[in-house]
Design a protein around this motif. Structure first.
Motif, PDB file in Angstrom:
ATOM      1  N   VAL A 101       0.968  -1.357   0.370  1.00 13.94           N
ATOM      2  CA  VAL A 101       0.275  -0.185  -0.114  1.00 13.94           C
ATOM      3  C   VAL A 101       1.645   1.516   0.396  1.00 13.94           C
ATOM      4  CG1 VAL A 101      -1.774   1.128   1.540  1.00 13.94           C
ATOM      5  CG2 VAL A 101      -1.329  -1.003   0.930  1.00 13.94           C
ATOM      6  N   ALA A 102       1.757   1.388   0.302  1.00  8.52           N
ATOM      7  CA  ALA A 102       3.053   2.618   0.677  1.00  8.52           C
ATOM      8  C   ALA A 102       3.880   2.377  -0.345  1.00  8.52           C
ATOM      9  CB  ALA A 102       3.627   2.454   2.169  1.00  8.52           C
ATOM     10  N   MET A 103       3.773   1.624  -1.055  1.00  5.33           N
ATOM     11  CA  MET A 103       4.835   1.059  -2.502  1.00  5.33           C
ATOM     12  C   MET A 103       3.676   2.316  -3.335  1.00  5.33           C
ATOM     13  SD  MET A 103       6.798  -2.234  -1.793  1.00  5.33           S
ATOM     14  CE  MET A 103       6.567  -1.899  -3.847  1.00  5.33           C
ATOM     15  N   ASP A 104       2.165   1.396  -3.397  1.00  9.85           N
ATOM     16  CA  ASP A 104       1.510   2.277  -4.426  1.00  9.85           C
ATOM     17  C   ASP A 104       1.495   3.322  -4.268  1.00  9.85           C
ATOM     18  OD1 ASP A 104       1.667  -0.679  -5.437  1.00  9.85           O
ATOM     19  OD2 ASP A 104      -0.384  -1.062  -4.328  1.00  9.85           O
ATOM     20  N   LEU A 105       0.938   4.509  -2.747  1.00  7.25           N
ATOM     21  CA  LEU A 105       1.365   5.982  -2.697  1.00  7.25           C
ATOM     22  C   LEU A 105       1.750   6.490  -2.841  1.00  7.25           C
ATOM     23  CD1 LEU A 105      -0.981   5.052   0.473  1.00  7.25           C
ATOM     24  CD2 LEU A 105      -1.619   5.895  -1.055  1.00  7.25           C
ATOM     25  N   HIS A 106       3.235   6.060  -2.886  1.00  6.53           N
ATOM     26  CA  HIS A 106       4.478   7.044  -3.158  1.00  6.53           C
ATOM     27  C   HIS A 106       4.676   6.355  -4.314  1.00  6.53           C
ATOM     28  CE1 HIS A 106       3.624   7.105   0.985  1.00  6.53           C
ATOM     29  NE2 HIS A 106       5.118   8.214   1.020  1.00  6.53           N
ATOM     30  N   GLY A 107       4.346   5.527  -5.463  1.00 10.54           N
ATOM     31  CA  GLY A 107       4.317   5.368  -7.013  1.00 10.54           C
ATOM     32  C   GLY A 107       5.744   4.245  -6.983  1.00 10.54           C
ATOM     33  N   TRP A 108       6.582   3.906  -6.056  1.00  9.26           N
ATOM     34  CA  TRP A 108       7.203   3.204  -6.251  1.00  9.26           C
ATOM     35  C   TRP A 108       6.989   1.976  -6.274  1.00  9.26           C
ATOM     36  CZ3 TRP A 108      12.145   4.407  -4.770  1.00  9.26           C
ATOM     37  CH2 TRP A 108      12.601   5.030  -4.551  1.00  9.26           C
ATOM     38  N   ASN A 109       7.644   0.747  -7.337  1.00  8.42           N
ATOM     39  CA  ASN A 109       8.110   0.083  -7.973  1.00  8.42           C
ATOM     40  C   ASN A 109       8.811  -1.333  -7.007  1.00  8.42           C
ATOM     41  OD1 ASN A 109      10.208  -0.320  -9.171  1.00  8.42           O
ATOM     42  ND2 ASN A 109       9.153   0.228 -11.317  1.00  8.42           N
ATOM     43  N   GLN A 110       8.672  -2.354  -6.898  1.00  9.85           N
ATOM     44  CA  GLN A 110      10.058  -3.730  -5.995  1.00  9.85           C
ATOM     45  C   GLN A 110      11.342  -2.926  -6.880  1.00  9.85           C
ATOM     46  OE1 GLN A 110       8.270  -7.335  -5.617  1.00  9.85           O
ATOM     47  NE2 GLN A 110       6.347  -6.714  -5.079  1.00  9.85           N
ATOM     48  N   PRO A 111      11.345  -3.515  -8.216  1.00  8.62           N
ATOM     49  CA  PRO A 111      12.428  -3.001  -8.690  1.00  8.62           C
ATOM     50  C   PRO A 111      12.926  -1.443  -7.545  1.00  8.62           C
ATOM     51  CG  PRO A 111      11.827  -4.034 -10.175  1.00  8.62           C
ATOM     52  CD  PRO A 111      10.695  -3.928  -9.078  1.00  8.62           C
ATOM     53  N   GLY A 112      12.604  -0.452  -8.269  1.00  6.73           N
ATOM     54  CA  GLY A 112      12.931   0.332  -7.755  1.00  6.73           C
ATOM     55  C   GLY A 112      13.331   0.923  -6.343  1.00  6.73           C
ATOM     56  N   LEU A 113      12.211   0.401  -5.522  1.00  2.08           N
ATOM     57  CA  LEU A 113      12.432  -0.137  -3.904  1.00  2.08           C
ATOM     58  C   LEU A 113      14.107  -0.584  -3.674  1.00  2.08           C
ATOM     59  CD1 LEU A 113      11.431   1.042  -0.873  1.00  2.08           C
ATOM     60  CD2 LEU A 113      10.685  -0.654  -0.843  1.00  2.08           C
ATOM     61  N   ALA A 114      14.230  -1.745  -4.331  1.00  4.52           N
ATOM     62  CA  ALA A 114      14.873  -2.014  -4.182  1.00  4.52           C
ATOM     63  C   ALA A 114      15.877  -1.849  -4.501  1.00  4.52           C
ATOM     64  CB  ALA A 114      14.773  -3.307  -4.890  1.00  4.52           C
ATOM     65  N   GLY A 115      16.590  -0.486  -5.723  1.00  4.38           N
ATOM     66  CA  GLY A 115      17.804   0.102  -5.999  1.00  4.38           C
ATOM     67  C   GLY A 115      17.633   1.154  -4.533  1.00  4.38           C
ATOM     68  N   GLU A 116      16.668   1.806  -3.660  1.00  2.00           N
ATOM     69  CA  GLU A 116      16.623   3.041  -3.496  1.00  2.00           C
ATOM     70  C   GLU A 116      17.425   2.383  -1.839  1.00  2.00           C
ATOM     71  OE1 GLU A 116      16.145   6.500  -1.591  1.00  2.00           O
ATOM     72  OE2 GLU A 116      16.267   5.570  -3.406  1.00  2.00           O
ATOM     73  N   LEU A 117      16.974   0.774  -1.663  1.00  2.00           N
ATOM     74  CA  LEU A 117      17.301   0.754  -0.643  1.00  2.00           C
ATOM     75  C   LEU A 117      18.573  -0.634  -0.361  1.00  2.00           C
ATOM     76  CD1 LEU A 117      13.879  -0.640   0.850  1.00  2.00           C
ATOM     77  CD2 LEU A 117      15.153   0.947   1.346  1.00  2.00           C
ATOM     78  N   GLY A 118      19.230  -0.153  -1.917  1.00  2.00           N
ATOM     79  CA  GLY A 118      20.760  -1.487  -1.898  1.00  2.00           C
ATOM     80  C   GLY A 118      20.200  -2.836  -1.228  1.00  2.00           C
ATOM     81  N   VAL A 119      19.146  -3.240  -1.856  1.00  2.00           N
ATOM     82  CA  VAL A 119      19.118  -4.458  -1.651  1.00  2.00           C
ATOM     83  C   VAL A 119      18.561  -5.269  -3.063  1.00  2.00           C
ATOM     84  CG1 VAL A 119      18.219  -4.732   0.607  1.00  2.00           C
ATOM     85  CG2 VAL A 119      16.538  -4.244  -1.044  1.00  2.00           C
ATOM     86  N   SER A 120      18.302  -6.668  -2.909  1.00  2.00           N
ATOM     87  CA  SER A 120      17.500  -7.078  -4.561  1.00  2.00           C
ATOM     88  C   SER A 120      16.071  -7.149  -4.321  1.00  2.00           C
ATOM     89  CB  SER A 120      17.708  -9.034  -4.585  1.00  2.00           C
ATOM     90  OG  SER A 120      17.674  -9.089  -3.403  1.00  2.00           O
ATOM     91  N   THR A 121      15.728  -6.943  -5.780  1.00  2.00           N
ATOM     92  CA  THR A 121      14.393  -7.018  -6.014  1.00  2.00           C
ATOM     93  C   THR A 121      13.602  -8.192  -5.196  1.00  2.00           C
ATOM     94  OG1 THR A 121      14.613  -5.932  -8.400  1.00  2.00           O
ATOM     95  CG2 THR A 121      12.353  -7.242  -7.322  1.00  2.00           C
ATOM     96  N   GLN A 122      14.636  -9.303  -4.746  1.00  2.00           N
ATOM     97  CA  GLN A 122      13.804 -10.605  -4.993  1.00  2.00           C
ATOM     98  C   GLN A 122      13.921 -10.229  -2.757  1.00  2.00           C
ATOM     99  OE1 GLN A 122      16.248 -14.290  -4.593  1.00  2.00           O
ATOM    100  NE2 GLN A 122      14.170 -15.515  -4.444  1.00  2.00           N
ATOM    101  N   GLY A 123      14.509  -9.633  -2.344  1.00  2.90           N
ATOM    102  CA  GLY A 123      14.733  -9.329  -1.124  1.00  2.90           C
ATOM    103  C   GLY A 123      13.141  -8.144  -0.750  1.00  2.90           C
ATOM    104  N   VAL A 124      12.997  -7.280  -1.573  1.00  2.00           N
ATOM    105  CA  VAL A 124      11.407  -6.566  -1.431  1.00  2.00           C
ATOM    106  C   VAL A 124      10.056  -7.487  -1.704  1.00  2.00           C
ATOM    107  CG1 VAL A 124      10.178  -4.639  -2.290  1.00  2.00           C
ATOM    108  CG2 VAL A 124      12.659  -5.022  -2.186  1.00  2.00           C
ATOM    109  N   ASN A 125      10.373  -8.583  -2.886  1.00  2.00           N
ATOM    110  CA  ASN A 125       9.241  -9.098  -3.361  1.00  2.00           C
ATOM    111  C   ASN A 125       9.007 -10.251  -2.140  1.00  2.00           C
ATOM    112  OD1 ASN A 125       8.042 -12.086  -4.039  1.00  2.00           O
ATOM    113  ND2 ASN A 125       7.618 -10.201  -5.523  1.00  2.00           N
TER     114      ASN A 125
END
Length: 71
Positions: free
Chosen positions: A12-36
């Motif tokens: 929900v937070a990601m949707d409200l802020h326009g983040w997708n999983q790869p984008g948030l993963a890059g911002e956090l310095g983690v893998s997309t799989q980790g966010v998923n």
């Protein structure tokens, strides 16, 4: 009273802020799989990852994201 799971709240937070999983993963310095894995409820993030999520989405209430409670 808890609202949904951490993964649902994160989605929900990601949707409200326009983040997708790869984008948030890059911002956090983690893998997309980790966010998923967090979004799908397979794992809970470490405190350092939660801190990064809150920095990336400053409008998100920490208590709501972590515990599902507001107010």
């Amino acid at each position: 009273m808890e609202t949904a799971t951490f993964g649902v709240r994160l989605r929900v937070a990601m949707d409200l802020h326009g983040w997708n999983q790869p984008g948030l993963a890059g911002e956090l310095g983690v893998s997309t799989q980790g966010v998923n894995q967090c979004v799908c409820g397979y794992t809970e993030p470490k405190a350092s990852a939660i801190a990064g999520i809150l920095r990336a989405m400053p409008a998100v209430d920490a208590r709501w994201l972590i515990c599902g409670v507001t107010g």
